[in-house]
Each structure stands twice: as structure tokens, then as C-alpha cells.
Design a protein around this motif. Structure first.
Motif, PDB file in Angstrom:
ATOM      1  N   MET A   1     -28.683 -25.521  75.730  1.00 17.64           N
ATOM      2  CA  MET A   1     -29.186 -26.608  74.852  1.00 17.64           C
ATOM      3  C   MET A   1     -30.570 -26.755  75.335  1.00 17.64           C
ATOM      4  SD  MET A   1     -26.464 -27.779  72.327  1.00 17.64           S
ATOM      5  CE  MET A   1     -26.329 -29.567  72.762  1.00 17.64           C
ATOM      6  N   GLU A   2     -30.965 -26.474  76.575  1.00 15.75           N
ATOM      7  CA  GLU A   2     -32.265 -26.475  77.082  1.00 15.75           C
ATOM      8  C   GLU A   2     -33.305 -26.418  75.847  1.00 15.75           C
ATOM      9  OE1 GLU A   2     -34.720 -24.350  80.237  1.00 15.75           O
ATOM     10  OE2 GLU A   2     -32.790 -24.755  80.800  1.00 15.75           O
ATOM     11  N   ASN A   3     -33.271 -25.374  75.294  1.00 18.95           N
ATOM     12  CA  ASN A   3     -34.444 -25.206  74.213  1.00 18.95           C
ATOM     13  C   ASN A   3     -34.342 -26.325  73.324  1.00 18.95           C
ATOM     14  OD1 ASN A   3     -35.482 -22.445  74.928  1.00 18.95           O
ATOM     15  ND2 ASN A   3     -33.276 -21.757  74.345  1.00 18.95           N
ATOM     16  N   LEU A   4     -33.399 -26.707  72.846  1.00 18.34           N
ATOM     17  CA  LEU A   4     -33.127 -27.875  71.686  1.00 18.34           C
ATOM     18  C   LEU A   4     -33.939 -29.294  72.486  1.00 18.34           C
ATOM     19  CD1 LEU A   4     -32.517 -28.532  69.125  1.00 18.34           C
ATOM     20  CD2 LEU A   4     -30.064 -28.929  69.756  1.00 18.34           C
ATOM     21  N   VAL A   5     -33.184 -29.323  73.697  1.00 21.44           N
ATOM     22  CA  VAL A   5     -33.848 -30.770  74.124  1.00 21.44           C
ATOM     23  C   VAL A   5     -35.365 -30.719  74.422  1.00 21.44           C
ATOM     24  CG1 VAL A   5     -33.792 -31.999  76.371  1.00 21.44           C
ATOM     25  CG2 VAL A   5     -31.608 -31.177  75.414  1.00 21.44           C
ATOM     26  N   ARG A   6     -36.003 -29.694  74.702  1.00 23.43           N
ATOM     27  CA  ARG A   6     -37.345 -29.361  74.782  1.00 23.43           C
ATOM     28  C   ARG A   6     -38.051 -29.506  73.334  1.00 23.43           C
ATOM     29  NH1 ARG A   6     -39.737 -24.361  74.933  1.00 23.43           N
ATOM     30  NH2 ARG A   6     -37.694 -23.641  75.398  1.00 23.43           N
ATOM     31  N   LEU A   7     -37.568 -29.074  72.309  1.00 25.95           N
ATOM     32  CA  LEU A   7     -37.920 -29.317  70.928  1.00 25.95           C
ATOM     33  C   LEU A   7     -38.001 -30.690  70.843  1.00 25.95           C
ATOM     34  CD1 LEU A   7     -39.039 -27.439  68.672  1.00 25.95           C
ATOM     35  CD2 LEU A   7     -36.888 -27.308  67.763  1.00 25.95           C
ATOM     36  N   LEU A   8     -36.829 -31.409  71.086  1.00 22.91           N
ATOM     37  CA  LEU A   8     -36.702 -32.784  70.876  1.00 22.91           C
ATOM     38  C   LEU A   8     -37.706 -33.824  71.266  1.00 22.91           C
ATOM     39  CD1 LEU A   8     -32.875 -33.057  70.735  1.00 22.91           C
ATOM     40  CD2 LEU A   8     -34.227 -33.605  68.854  1.00 22.91           C
ATOM     41  N   ASN A   9     -38.184 -33.215  72.639  1.00 20.44           N
ATOM     42  CA  ASN A   9     -39.259 -34.078  73.307  1.00 20.44           C
ATOM     43  C   ASN A   9     -40.512 -34.050  72.414  1.00 20.44           C
ATOM     44  OD1 ASN A   9     -37.837 -34.909  75.503  1.00 20.44           O
ATOM     45  ND2 ASN A   9     -38.123 -32.825  76.545  1.00 20.44           N
ATOM     46  N   ASN A  10     -40.569 -33.220  71.322  1.00 19.54           N
ATOM     47  CA  ASN A  10     -41.829 -33.189  70.692  1.00 19.54           C
ATOM     48  C   ASN A  10     -41.450 -33.569  69.197  1.00 19.54           C
ATOM     49  OD1 ASN A  10     -43.714 -32.254  72.453  1.00 19.54           O
ATOM     50  ND2 ASN A  10     -43.271 -30.228  71.869  1.00 19.54           N
ATOM     51  N   GLY A  11     -39.962 -34.185  69.183  1.00 23.73           N
ATOM     52  CA  GLY A  11     -39.415 -34.486  67.811  1.00 23.73           C
ATOM     53  C   GLY A  11     -39.609 -35.787  67.567  1.00 23.73           C
ATOM     54  N   PHE A  12     -38.919 -36.137  66.203  1.00 20.29           N
ATOM     55  CA  PHE A  12     -38.956 -37.563  65.670  1.00 20.29           C
ATOM     56  C   PHE A  12     -37.409 -37.617  65.025  1.00 20.29           C
ATOM     57  CE2 PHE A  12     -42.877 -35.187  65.137  1.00 20.29           C
ATOM     58  CZ  PHE A  12     -43.676 -36.274  65.539  1.00 20.29           C
ATOM     59  N   PHE A  13     -37.054 -39.067  64.889  1.00 23.63           N
ATOM     60  CA  PHE A  13     -35.983 -39.333  64.345  1.00 23.63           C
ATOM     61  C   PHE A  13     -36.148 -40.461  63.356  1.00 23.63           C
ATOM     62  CE2 PHE A  13     -32.320 -42.487  64.256  1.00 23.63           C
ATOM     63  CZ  PHE A  13     -31.295 -41.312  64.064  1.00 23.63           C
ATOM     64  N   PHE A  14     -35.400 -40.270  62.110  1.00 27.02           N
ATOM     65  CA  PHE A  14     -35.557 -41.302  61.135  1.00 27.02           C
ATOM     66  C   PHE A  14     -34.149 -41.614  60.556  1.00 27.02           C
ATOM     67  CE2 PHE A  14     -39.760 -39.629  60.921  1.00 27.02           C
ATOM     68  CZ  PHE A  14     -40.416 -40.801  60.954  1.00 27.02           C
ATOM     69  N   LYS A  15     -33.614 -42.906  60.289  1.00 26.54           N
ATOM     70  CA  LYS A  15     -32.663 -43.416  59.694  1.00 26.54           C
ATOM     71  C   LYS A  15     -33.181 -43.998  58.287  1.00 26.54           C
ATOM     72  CE  LYS A  15     -28.763 -44.490  61.407  1.00 26.54           C
ATOM     73  NZ  LYS A  15     -27.783 -45.292  62.261  1.00 26.54           N
ATOM     74  N   LYS A  16     -33.060 -43.313  57.243  1.00 25.84           N
ATOM     75  CA  LYS A  16     -33.730 -43.645  56.030  1.00 25.84           C
ATOM     76  C   LYS A  16     -32.963 -43.226  54.669  1.00 25.84           C
ATOM     77  CE  LYS A  16     -38.579 -43.206  55.112  1.00 25.84           C
ATOM     78  NZ  LYS A  16     -38.596 -44.592  54.672  1.00 25.84           N
ATOM     79  N   GLU A  17     -33.371 -44.012  53.616  1.00 21.97           N
ATOM     80  CA  GLU A  17     -32.620 -43.775  52.304  1.00 21.97           C
ATOM     81  C   GLU A  17     -33.723 -42.970  51.484  1.00 21.97           C
ATOM     82  OE1 GLU A  17     -30.566 -46.157  48.726  1.00 21.97           O
ATOM     83  OE2 GLU A  17     -30.391 -46.978  50.588  1.00 21.97           O
ATOM     84  N   PHE A  18     -33.140 -42.049  51.041  1.00 21.20           N
ATOM     85  CA  PHE A  18     -33.929 -41.210  49.823  1.00 21.20           C
ATOM     86  C   PHE A  18     -33.416 -41.008  48.601  1.00 21.20           C
ATOM     87  CE2 PHE A  18     -35.221 -39.863  54.061  1.00 21.20           C
ATOM     88  CZ  PHE A  18     -36.546 -40.030  54.310  1.00 21.20           C
ATOM     89  N   ASN A  19     -34.108 -40.811  47.400  1.00 26.33           N
ATOM     90  CA  ASN A  19     -33.273 -40.642  46.324  1.00 26.33           C
ATOM     91  C   ASN A  19     -32.853 -39.306  46.145  1.00 26.33           C
ATOM     92  OD1 ASN A  19     -33.465 -43.254  45.287  1.00 26.33           O
ATOM     93  ND2 ASN A  19     -35.602 -42.811  44.661  1.00 26.33           N
ATOM     94  N   SER A  20     -33.468 -38.132  46.697  1.00 22.26           N
ATOM     95  CA  SER A  20     -33.186 -36.909  46.535  1.00 22.26           C
ATOM     96  C   SER A  20     -33.555 -36.119  47.801  1.00 22.26           C
ATOM     97  CB  SER A  20     -33.656 -36.325  45.288  1.00 22.26           C
ATOM     98  OG  SER A  20     -35.151 -35.972  45.447  1.00 22.26           O
ATOM     99  N   LYS A  21     -33.149 -34.806  47.904  1.00 23.90           N
ATOM    100  CA  LYS A  21     -33.619 -34.030  49.100  1.00 23.90           C
ATOM    101  C   LYS A  21     -35.058 -33.773  48.758  1.00 23.90           C
ATOM    102  CE  LYS A  21     -32.097 -29.687  47.107  1.00 23.90           C
ATOM    103  NZ  LYS A  21     -30.960 -28.795  47.056  1.00 23.90           N
TER     104      LYS A  21
END
Length: 155
Positions: A1-21
């Protein structure tokens, strides 16, 4: 999962509400364009792709979505993880007529198509973990990275 961790280092996280996709996609488009991660082709292409190739997925813990688009829409490898406060409806990947109430999305942003399979393999490993739902409870990107590293250490 090294590739995913590397990707997450340039990543973003949100906890949010939306009305639709589509509201989620519009938010992601505005945010990611402001960071120069996607270009102006991103929004129409991700909406179109989701329509024809849905990304909702049932896992052993929670329903997720892994939306992504064509490489030419992406300027830099990244990932946007979004924990939905209120579930969003995504059509199921393996049964497009079925609708899932998704609580977590992994918006995969890959510029180099040669790397795509490596990131997808790592993401699939994560999606098979019984600790996937822990990410739903995270509040920051750092918490997500820590959970993913713990999952990787178990393998």
C-alpha cells in the motif's frame, strides 16, 4: 500500500454534506482546480464517466465509491477522500441498476496511466480491510493516512 500512502501525501480529506453526487463532483472540481490538480475538462468528464461506468462498491464494512476520470483531465497525481455526513446515492459498479447509499468516496486522480493499476491495487487492498470503516470516522487526512498505514502493516 506504499503507492496509496504516497498518493495520500498529495491528497485531501473532507467530511462534508452534499445534496447529490453531482454536487460532490462540482465541489471537488472547484477545489481541485484551485490546487491545479485537475483542468477544466474534469467536471464534465467525471459526470459523464460516472453515468456510463458507475463506481459504487459494496465492501465488507461500508458502501464506497471510487470515482475517477480520464488521465488528460488530471495535472498531478492526488486523491481526495470524502466522508459524507449524509450518504450519497451512487449506482453500483457491478450492477448499475442498483443504487447504493455511499458514505465514503475515494476520488482517484492519476495523471500517468502507467501508475494507475498500482494505485488501484493498493486501493482494492484497502477496500477489502475490515478496518475500512475507521476512515469514515476520521476527521483529518493525517488520521486517514495513519489508518491506512496500520492496515498495510497488518498485511
Amino acid at each position: 500500500m506504499e503507492n496509496l500512502v504516497r498518493l495520500l501525501n498529495n491528497g485531501f480529506f473532507f467530511k462534508k454534506e452534499f445534496n447529490s453526487k453531482n454536487d460532490f463532483f462540482e465541489f471537488a472540481d472547484q477545489f481541485l482546480q484551485s490546487k491545479y490538480i485537475v483542468n477544466s475538462r474534469f467536471l464534465p468528464m467525471i459526470i459523464e464517466r460516472e453515468l456510463h461506468y458507475p463506481t459504487g462498491l459494496i465492501t465488507s464494512t461500508i458502501p464506497v465509491a471510487i470515482p475517477h476520470t480520464e488521465f488528460e483531465c488530471v495535472e498531478m497525481d492526488s486523491i481526495l477522500i470524502c466522508s459524507f455526513i449524509k450518504p450519497l446515492q451512487f449506482n453500483r459498479m457491478d450492477n448499475p441498476d442498483e443504487i447504493l447509499d455511499v458514505t465514503l468516496a475515494f476520488l482517484l486522480l492519476i495523471k500517468n496511466k502507467d501508475n494507475h493499476i498500482n494505485f488501484l491495487m493498493d486501493l482494492m487492498t484497502l477496500l477489502q480491510s475490515n478496518k475500512l470503516s475507521y476512515i469514515k470516522e476520521a476527521n483529518t487526512l493525517q488520521e486517514c493516512i495513519q489508518i491506512i498505514k496500520e492496515i498495510a502493516d497488518e498485511r
